[in-house]
Write a protein that holds these residues in place. Structure first.
Motif, PDB file in Angstrom:
ATOM      1  N   ILE A   4       0.844  -1.199   0.000  1.00 29.02           N
ATOM      2  CA  ILE A   4       0.000   0.000   0.000  1.00 29.02           C
ATOM      3  C   ILE A   4       0.877   1.245   0.000  1.00 29.02           C
ATOM      4  O   ILE A   4       0.676   2.167  -0.803  1.00 29.02           O
ATOM      5  CB  ILE A   4      -0.958  -0.007   1.218  1.00 29.02           C
ATOM      6  CG1 ILE A   4      -1.994  -1.122   1.061  1.00 29.02           C
ATOM      7  CG2 ILE A   4      -1.632   1.353   1.391  1.00 29.02           C
ATOM      8  CD1 ILE A   4      -2.773  -1.423   2.332  1.00 29.02           C
ATOM      9  N   LEU A   5       1.876   1.300   0.892  1.00 27.15           N
ATOM     10  CA  LEU A   5       2.770   2.460   0.954  1.00 27.15           C
ATOM     11  C   LEU A   5       3.548   2.620  -0.349  1.00 27.15           C
ATOM     12  O   LEU A   5       3.741   3.737  -0.842  1.00 27.15           O
ATOM     13  CB  LEU A   5       3.736   2.333   2.135  1.00 27.15           C
ATOM     14  CG  LEU A   5       3.109   2.443   3.522  1.00 27.15           C
ATOM     15  CD1 LEU A   5       4.133   2.121   4.597  1.00 27.15           C
ATOM     16  CD2 LEU A   5       2.503   3.818   3.731  1.00 27.15           C
ATOM     17  N   TYR A   6       3.981   1.512  -0.912  1.00 28.96           N
ATOM     18  CA  TYR A   6       4.730   1.559  -2.175  1.00 28.96           C
ATOM     19  C   TYR A   6       3.848   2.062  -3.312  1.00 28.96           C
ATOM     20  O   TYR A   6       4.234   2.957  -4.060  1.00 28.96           O
ATOM     21  CB  TYR A   6       5.282   0.169  -2.499  1.00 28.96           C
ATOM     22  CG  TYR A   6       5.927   0.099  -3.856  1.00 28.96           C
ATOM     23  CD1 TYR A   6       7.202   0.609  -4.064  1.00 28.96           C
ATOM     24  CD2 TYR A   6       5.258  -0.450  -4.946  1.00 28.96           C
ATOM     25  CE1 TYR A   6       7.802   0.566  -5.314  1.00 28.96           C
ATOM     26  CE2 TYR A   6       5.850  -0.504  -6.197  1.00 28.96           C
ATOM     27  CZ  TYR A   6       7.115   0.004  -6.374  1.00 28.96           C
ATOM     28  OH  TYR A   6       7.693  -0.032  -7.618  1.00 28.96           O
ATOM     29  N   LEU A   7       2.660   1.500  -3.444  1.00 28.54           N
ATOM     30  CA  LEU A   7       1.793   1.844  -4.570  1.00 28.54           C
ATOM     31  C   LEU A   7       1.240   3.268  -4.484  1.00 28.54           C
ATOM     32  O   LEU A   7       1.105   3.938  -5.502  1.00 28.54           O
ATOM     33  CB  LEU A   7       0.633   0.848  -4.671  1.00 28.54           C
ATOM     34  CG  LEU A   7       1.046  -0.560  -5.104  1.00 28.54           C
ATOM     35  CD1 LEU A   7      -0.109  -1.531  -4.956  1.00 28.54           C
ATOM     36  CD2 LEU A   7       1.562  -0.543  -6.536  1.00 28.54           C
ATOM     37  N   LYS A   8       0.922   3.727  -3.269  1.00 27.30           N
ATOM     38  CA  LYS A   8       0.391   5.088  -3.127  1.00 27.30           C
ATOM     39  C   LYS A   8       1.483   6.135  -3.346  1.00 27.30           C
ATOM     40  O   LYS A   8       1.214   7.208  -3.848  1.00 27.30           O
ATOM     41  CB  LYS A   8      -0.285   5.279  -1.762  1.00 27.30           C
ATOM     42  CG  LYS A   8      -1.575   4.501  -1.608  1.00 27.30           C
ATOM     43  CD  LYS A   8      -2.581   4.752  -2.718  1.00 27.30           C
ATOM     44  CE  LYS A   8      -3.353   6.010  -2.511  1.00 27.30           C
ATOM     45  NZ  LYS A   8      -4.379   6.250  -3.524  1.00 27.30           N
ATOM     46  N   ALA A  15      -5.369   5.822   9.509  1.00 29.94           N
ATOM     47  CA  ALA A  15      -6.747   5.563   9.088  1.00 29.94           C
ATOM     48  C   ALA A  15      -6.813   5.179   7.603  1.00 29.94           C
ATOM     49  O   ALA A  15      -7.540   4.255   7.227  1.00 29.94           O
ATOM     50  CB  ALA A  15      -7.610   6.793   9.356  1.00 29.94           C
ATOM     51  N   GLU A  16      -6.040   5.889   6.765  1.00 30.09           N
ATOM     52  CA  GLU A  16      -6.017   5.559   5.332  1.00 30.09           C
ATOM     53  C   GLU A  16      -5.436   4.174   5.094  1.00 30.09           C
ATOM     54  O   GLU A  16      -5.964   3.390   4.301  1.00 30.09           O
ATOM     55  CB  GLU A  16      -5.204   6.603   4.556  1.00 30.09           C
ATOM     56  CG  GLU A  16      -5.860   7.962   4.481  1.00 30.09           C
ATOM     57  CD  GLU A  16      -4.929   9.009   3.884  1.00 30.09           C
ATOM     58  OE1 GLU A  16      -5.405   9.757   3.000  1.00 30.09           O
ATOM     59  OE2 GLU A  16      -3.749   9.078   4.300  1.00 30.09           O
ATOM     60  N   ILE A  17      -4.365   3.853   5.808  1.00 29.68           N
ATOM     61  CA  ILE A  17      -3.739   2.534   5.662  1.00 29.68           C
ATOM     62  C   ILE A  17      -4.723   1.445   6.093  1.00 29.68           C
ATOM     63  O   ILE A  17      -4.875   0.427   5.405  1.00 29.68           O
ATOM     64  CB  ILE A  17      -2.419   2.464   6.461  1.00 29.68           C
ATOM     65  CG1 ILE A  17      -1.385   3.400   5.832  1.00 29.68           C
ATOM     66  CG2 ILE A  17      -1.896   1.033   6.523  1.00 29.68           C
ATOM     67  CD1 ILE A  17      -0.138   3.622   6.668  1.00 29.68           C
ATOM     68  N   TYR A  55       2.556   8.072   7.241  1.00 24.17           N
ATOM     69  CA  TYR A  55       3.659   7.121   7.079  1.00 24.17           C
ATOM     70  C   TYR A  55       3.993   6.975   5.609  1.00 24.17           C
ATOM     71  O   TYR A  55       3.111   6.991   4.748  1.00 24.17           O
ATOM     72  CB  TYR A  55       3.279   5.764   7.678  1.00 24.17           C
ATOM     73  CG  TYR A  55       3.177   5.822   9.173  1.00 24.17           C
ATOM     74  CD1 TYR A  55       4.284   5.549   9.969  1.00 24.17           C
ATOM     75  CD2 TYR A  55       1.994   6.188   9.790  1.00 24.17           C
ATOM     76  CE1 TYR A  55       4.193   5.622  11.348  1.00 24.17           C
ATOM     77  CE2 TYR A  55       1.904   6.268  11.165  1.00 24.17           C
ATOM     78  CZ  TYR A  55       3.005   5.982  11.943  1.00 24.17           C
ATOM     79  OH  TYR A  55       2.930   6.071  13.299  1.00 24.17           O
ATOM     80  N   SER A  56       5.298   6.814   5.337  1.00 25.73           N
ATOM     81  CA  SER A  56       5.758   6.785   3.955  1.00 25.73           C
ATOM     82  C   SER A  56       6.882   5.771   3.788  1.00 25.73           C
ATOM     83  O   SER A  56       7.728   5.621   4.670  1.00 25.73           O
ATOM     84  CB  SER A  56       6.253   8.183   3.572  1.00 25.73           C
ATOM     85  OG  SER A  56       6.768   8.199   2.271  1.00 25.73           O
ATOM     86  N   LEU A  57       6.881   5.092   2.658  1.00 34.56           N
ATOM     87  CA  LEU A  57       7.995   4.247   2.252  1.00 34.56           C
ATOM     88  C   LEU A  57       8.851   5.114   1.352  1.00 34.56           C
ATOM     89  O   LEU A  57       8.370   5.627   0.333  1.00 34.56           O
ATOM     90  CB  LEU A  57       7.485   3.014   1.490  1.00 34.56           C
ATOM     91  CG  LEU A  57       8.537   2.052   0.959  1.00 34.56           C
ATOM     92  CD1 LEU A  57       9.317   1.411   2.105  1.00 34.56           C
ATOM     93  CD2 LEU A  57       7.886   0.975   0.106  1.00 34.56           C
TER      94      LEU A  57
END
Length: 171
Positions: A4-8, A15-17, A55-57
């Protein structure tokens, strides 16, 4: 959650995660903690970090030189001249920059802020924003600090070269 972090490709709130992962918030929080710890143990170019917006990758900061070599920055001549004007006058009010560079400076400033070279802050005592160089500017252009040795008269002649007359060719 990693996918999810990678694709977004942008910071996400817990909450979004949780919504994307179709789980509850506590489960998302536990998963994030595990993911952060997992990346911290890895000898990897990537890391999971908490930013002010979520949060971010992302690529570890130690790899910024590689990014600059592999992904050259695309700034047009007009944006570079506007950046030069900001560098020479920093900090400068946006309305003063527009007087120097013309109305195309608004678009240039937006681009420079998006690229991370300029920080824009609303001034409490004015309707104009204050523009300042960021650490990324100094790192990218490998400039520790700009020479402060130029006399005011010499600066004025340099500024005139950056004024409105150049806008016709660099918009």
């Amino acid at each position: 959650m990693e996918a999810i972090l990678y694709l977004k490709g942008k910071p996400l709130s817990v909450a979004e995660i949780a919504e994307y992962a179709q789980c509850d918030r506590p489960t998302a929080e536990e998963g994030l903690i595990e993911l952060i710890e997992d990346y911290a143990r890895r000898d990897s170019a990537l890391e999971v970090v908490e930013t002010p917006t979520g949060y971010s990758l992302q690529l570890r900061s130690g790899f910024q030189d590689l990014v600059h070599r592999l992904i050259p920055l695309e700034l047009g001549v007009g944006a570079l001249r506007t950046l030069a004007a900001i560098a020479l006058h920093s900090p400068i009010a946006q309305n003063q920059l527009v007087e120097l560079r013309g109305s195309s400076a608004y678009q240039h400033v937006q681009e420079l802020v998006e690229q991370g070279f300029v920080r824009k802050r609303r001034q409490s005592d004015s309707r104009s924003s204050l523009l300042q160089l960021t650490e990324k500017f100094h790192q990218y252009f490998q400039i520790e600090q700009l020479p402060q040795l130029l006399g005011q008269e010499h600066k004025q002649s340099k500024y005139q070269q950056l004024e409105l007359g150049d806008d016709l060719e660099d918009s």
